[in-house]
Design a protein around this motif. Sequence first.
Motif, PDB file in Angstrom:
ATOM      1  N   GLU A   6       7.386 -13.775 -10.629  1.00  0.00           N
ATOM      2  CA  GLU A   6       6.575 -12.890 -11.482  1.00  0.00           C
ATOM      3  C   GLU A   6       5.412 -12.298 -10.688  1.00  0.00           C
ATOM      4  OE1 GLU A   6       3.510 -13.426 -15.205  1.00  0.00           O
ATOM      5  OE2 GLU A   6       5.301 -14.711 -15.168  1.00  0.00           O
ATOM      6  N   PHE A   7       4.765 -13.147  -9.900  1.00  0.00           N
ATOM      7  CA  PHE A   7       3.653 -12.695  -9.050  1.00  0.00           C
ATOM      8  C   PHE A   7       4.138 -11.647  -8.049  1.00  0.00           C
ATOM      9  CE2 PHE A   7       1.547 -13.227  -4.897  1.00  0.00           C
ATOM     10  CZ  PHE A   7       0.251 -12.863  -5.221  1.00  0.00           C
ATOM     11  N   SER A   8       5.299 -11.907  -7.400  1.00  0.00           N
ATOM     12  CA  SER A   8       5.850 -10.971  -6.413  1.00  0.00           C
ATOM     13  C   SER A   8       6.140  -9.616  -7.041  1.00  0.00           C
ATOM     14  CB  SER A   8       7.113 -11.562  -5.797  1.00  0.00           C
ATOM     15  OG  SER A   8       7.651 -10.675  -4.841  1.00  0.00           O
ATOM     16  N   LYS A   9       6.709  -9.641  -8.242  1.00  0.00           N
ATOM     17  CA  LYS A   9       7.016  -8.392  -8.946  1.00  0.00           C
ATOM     18  C   LYS A   9       5.728  -7.632  -9.277  1.00  0.00           C
ATOM     19  CE  LYS A   9       9.539  -6.733 -13.031  1.00  0.00           C
ATOM     20  NZ  LYS A   9       8.434  -6.059 -13.754  1.00  0.00           N
ATOM     21  N   TYR A  10       4.721  -8.356  -9.735  1.00  0.00           N
ATOM     22  CA  TYR A  10       3.431  -7.761 -10.103  1.00  0.00           C
ATOM     23  C   TYR A  10       2.770  -7.087  -8.902  1.00  0.00           C
ATOM     24  CZ  TYR A  10      -1.604  -7.886 -11.293  1.00  0.00           C
ATOM     25  OH  TYR A  10      -2.927  -7.582 -11.495  1.00  0.00           O
ATOM     26  N   ILE A  11       2.759  -7.774  -7.759  1.00  0.00           N
ATOM     27  CA  ILE A  11       2.122  -7.228  -6.555  1.00  0.00           C
ATOM     28  C   ILE A  11       2.922  -6.052  -6.006  1.00  0.00           C
ATOM     29  CG2 ILE A  11       1.515  -7.704  -4.146  1.00  0.00           C
ATOM     30  CD1 ILE A  11      -0.442  -8.911  -6.146  1.00  0.00           C
ATOM     31  N   ASN A  12       4.236  -6.188  -5.918  1.00  0.00           N
ATOM     32  CA  ASN A  12       5.060  -5.101  -5.357  1.00  0.00           C
ATOM     33  C   ASN A  12       4.963  -3.832  -6.187  1.00  0.00           C
ATOM     34  OD1 ASN A  12       6.110  -6.327  -3.035  1.00  0.00           O
ATOM     35  ND2 ASN A  12       7.690  -7.409  -4.203  1.00  0.00           N
ATOM     36  N   GLU A  13       4.899  -3.971  -7.500  1.00  0.00           N
ATOM     37  CA  GLU A  13       4.738  -2.785  -8.360  1.00  0.00           C
ATOM     38  C   GLU A  13       3.368  -2.145  -8.134  1.00  0.00           C
ATOM     39  OE1 GLU A  13       5.398  -4.143 -12.316  1.00  0.00           O
ATOM     40  OE2 GLU A  13       7.596  -4.076 -12.152  1.00  0.00           O
ATOM     41  N   GLY A  14       2.362  -2.974  -7.946  1.00  0.00           N
ATOM     42  CA  GLY A  14       1.011  -2.446  -7.749  1.00  0.00           C
ATOM     43  C   GLY A  14       0.811  -1.777  -6.407  1.00  0.00           C
ATOM     44  N   TYR A  15       1.623  -2.178  -5.400  1.00  0.00           N
ATOM     45  CA  TYR A  15       1.445  -1.636  -4.048  1.00  0.00           C
ATOM     46  C   TYR A  15       2.613  -0.750  -3.605  1.00  0.00           C
ATOM     47  CZ  TYR A  15      -2.689  -4.512  -3.354  1.00  0.00           C
ATOM     48  OH  TYR A  15      -3.946  -5.068  -3.458  1.00  0.00           O
ATOM     49  N   THR A  16       3.344  -0.206  -4.558  1.00  0.00           N
ATOM     50  CA  THR A  16       4.433   0.720  -4.236  1.00  0.00           C
ATOM     51  C   THR A  16       3.883   2.142  -4.133  1.00  0.00           C
ATOM     52  OG1 THR A  16       6.088  -0.633  -5.355  1.00  0.00           O
ATOM     53  CG2 THR A  16       6.629   1.693  -5.015  1.00  0.00           C
ATOM     54  N   SER A  17       4.329   2.875  -3.124  1.00  0.00           N
ATOM     55  CA  SER A  17       3.884   4.269  -2.964  1.00  0.00           C
ATOM     56  C   SER A  17       5.075   5.146  -2.587  1.00  0.00           C
ATOM     57  CB  SER A  17       2.802   4.370  -1.895  1.00  0.00           C
ATOM     58  OG  SER A  17       3.278   3.898  -0.656  1.00  0.00           O
ATOM     59  N   LYS A  18       4.990   6.411  -2.943  1.00  0.00           N
ATOM     60  CA  LYS A  18       6.064   7.363  -2.625  1.00  0.00           C
ATOM     61  C   LYS A  18       5.985   7.820  -1.175  1.00  0.00           C
ATOM     62  CE  LYS A  18       6.368   9.156  -7.358  1.00  0.00           C
ATOM     63  NZ  LYS A  18       6.221  10.352  -8.241  1.00  0.00           N
ATOM     64  N   GLY A  19       4.771   8.023  -0.694  1.00  0.00           N
ATOM     65  CA  GLY A  19       4.582   8.499   0.674  1.00  0.00           C
ATOM     66  C   GLY A  19       4.475   7.350   1.668  1.00  0.00           C
ATOM     67  N   GLU A  20       4.135   7.707   2.908  1.00  0.00           N
ATOM     68  CA  GLU A  20       3.983   6.707   3.973  1.00  0.00           C
ATOM     69  C   GLU A  20       2.785   5.808   3.690  1.00  0.00           C
ATOM     70  OE1 GLU A  20       5.982   6.134   6.274  1.00  0.00           O
ATOM     71  OE2 GLU A  20       7.090   7.936   6.823  1.00  0.00           O
ATOM     72  N   SER A  21       2.881   4.568   4.172  1.00  0.00           N
ATOM     73  CA  SER A  21       1.782   3.624   3.988  1.00  0.00           C
ATOM     74  C   SER A  21       1.713   2.682   5.180  1.00  0.00           C
ATOM     75  CB  SER A  21       1.960   2.821   2.692  1.00  0.00           C
ATOM     76  OG  SER A  21       3.192   2.110   2.723  1.00  0.00           O
ATOM     77  N   ILE A  22       0.565   2.043   5.339  1.00  0.00           N
ATOM     78  CA  ILE A  22       0.428   1.034   6.389  1.00  0.00           C
ATOM     79  C   ILE A  22       0.537  -0.345   5.745  1.00  0.00           C
ATOM     80  CG2 ILE A  22      -1.012   2.557   7.785  1.00  0.00           C
ATOM     81  CD1 ILE A  22      -3.405   0.831   7.011  1.00  0.00           C
ATOM     82  N   ILE A  23       1.082  -1.296   6.487  1.00  0.00           N
ATOM     83  CA  ILE A  23       1.271  -2.656   5.987  1.00  0.00           C
ATOM     84  C   ILE A  23       0.177  -3.548   6.580  1.00  0.00           C
ATOM     85  CG2 ILE A  23       2.816  -4.646   5.902  1.00  0.00           C
ATOM     86  CD1 ILE A  23       5.155  -2.693   6.209  1.00  0.00           C
ATOM     87  N   LEU A  24      -0.660  -4.116   5.706  1.00  0.00           N
ATOM     88  CA  LEU A  24      -1.722  -5.001   6.160  1.00  0.00           C
ATOM     89  C   LEU A  24      -1.242  -6.442   6.300  1.00  0.00           C
ATOM     90  CD1 LEU A  24      -4.793  -3.731   4.086  1.00  0.00           C
ATOM     91  CD2 LEU A  24      -4.239  -3.259   6.483  1.00  0.00           C
ATOM     92  N   GLY A  25      -0.311  -6.849   5.454  1.00  0.00           N
ATOM     93  CA  GLY A  25       0.183  -8.223   5.505  1.00  0.00           C
ATOM     94  C   GLY A  25       0.962  -8.564   4.255  1.00  0.00           C
ATOM     95  N   GLY A  26       1.082  -9.865   3.979  1.00  0.00           N
ATOM     96  CA  GLY A  26       1.816 -10.325   2.805  1.00  0.00           C
ATOM     97  C   GLY A  26       0.925 -11.090   1.854  1.00  0.00           C
ATOM     98  N   ALA A  27       1.251 -11.033   0.565  1.00  0.00           N
ATOM     99  CA  ALA A  27       0.429 -11.667  -0.462  1.00  0.00           C
ATOM    100  C   ALA A  27       0.557 -13.189  -0.425  1.00  0.00           C
ATOM    101  CB  ALA A  27       0.815 -11.136  -1.830  1.00  0.00           C
TER     102      ALA A  27
END
Length: 507
Positions: A6-27
């Motif tokens: 549930e936590f993984s789904k919540y975070i992934n939905e909150g940090y999804t973007s259509k354009g390019e993004s940078i990856i800072l790390g994992g939750a």
Amino acid sequence: MTATAEFSKYINEGYTSKGESIILGGAILNGEAVADTLIKVPLKTLNRHGLIAGATGTGKTKTIQVFSEQLSSFGIPVLMMDIKGDFSGIAQEGEEKSFITERHTKINVPYSTASFPVELMSLSQQNGVRLRATISEFGPILFSRILDLNDTQAGVVSVIFKYCDDNKMPLLDLKDIKKVLNYITEEGKEEITENYGKISTSTTGIILRKIIELEQQGGDLFFGEKSFEIDDLMRIDENGKGYVNIIRLTDIQDKPKLFSTFMLSLLAEIYQQMPEKGDADQPELVIFIDEAHLIFNEASKALLDQIETIIKLIRSKGIGVYFVTQNPMDVPASVLAQLGLKIQHALRAFTANDRQAIRQTADNYPTSKYYKTEDELTSLGIGEAFVTALNEKGVPTPLAATMMRAPMSRMDVLTETEITEINSRSKLVRKYSEEIDRESAYEILAKKIEEANQQAEAQAEEETKAEEKKSSEPSTASVIGKSVAKVVTSATFIRGVFGVLSKLFRK
């Protein structure tokens, strides 16, 4: 669905973007990294500025390094103000080690080593690209705010700039404006009073002392030519990577006035020269300001207002500004409110004031049912941080404790040999190494004063000669007197002759 899923789904939905993004790390949840739950920041929102905070030794520098590497990989140039001198390793390829591989396995992000194009810069006499600006480029308003002048004193500075503009006298360095200040209170006092109004010598004295204070903090090295061109911060190398421009500030930690002067002038220059970008897909330049408290602790209210105004406006030019400091409370609330991305490393609670600061910091972050933020701020490990950003719609993302990915470049400083090698290849070092001292207000006024002195000496010499000549020639009264005496003498003689003759005739 499990709590972790549930936590993984919540975070992934909150940090999804259509354009390019940078990856800072994992939750992280309950102290453990959750695989495939990545904390990503859209490139499109990176011009909304940010804060990277945390106690000493918690991983701020490595976070900036990771951030800068990914920006460079996307062809976005970076400007890093490096006060501690521990950021330069980004120029060299890193080394894969077991603890790095283990970290990346936990968050399921592949790891590879890489180096990035670097320019080393300096405000002082350290090796690197010399950064300078002229007094004229600052303008009277900004220059007055840097000196922390009141309205009356700022008005005099405006008169100085106007006088120099009217008489085509460039203000390039501090000796120029000091010369003008001396001139308008001495030799040029009547000229200034007639054309611009009376100026108090006490006011010019205060301004002069403020300039000397700035000069003692290294302003004499910063002000002058050749002025640095903003376009040279925007370069991309032959591989499409953005240059990481590192300003080496290790020798000016005790000179906050010079640091804040440079930073404010740079932001103002970028804002004036860069065209409007609006909502672009990625920023034109990202600036990291390390040890930001050095700026805010020394800044006057006028200077803080100027910083706040520029921060508000500069994002429309495609520029992102990120403040790096130990305590987020170092950044004024008015500026903090403008920062879209917040990366908060661990804080330490040694005193009651520390605990109060932690409570205030926790209040600046979104609430989350997964974290008790105030408690976890003191228990985050090295290389872990709370993150919240803005999504592409400008809405804050969920708060996420994050295991930050490791830098791909070297996590150590460059040697002096490596620094010399980078500078030897740099076109910018050659471009800005020459110091130019063309004719400016100092030379023009010095020449004007010398000519006036020569003219005065010549006039005095002529007057002296005239006096000497006058004293060597008989005066008009003297000539008349002598003539009268001669006439009187002649008349007496004639009367005497006629008197003798008349006596003879009577006989």
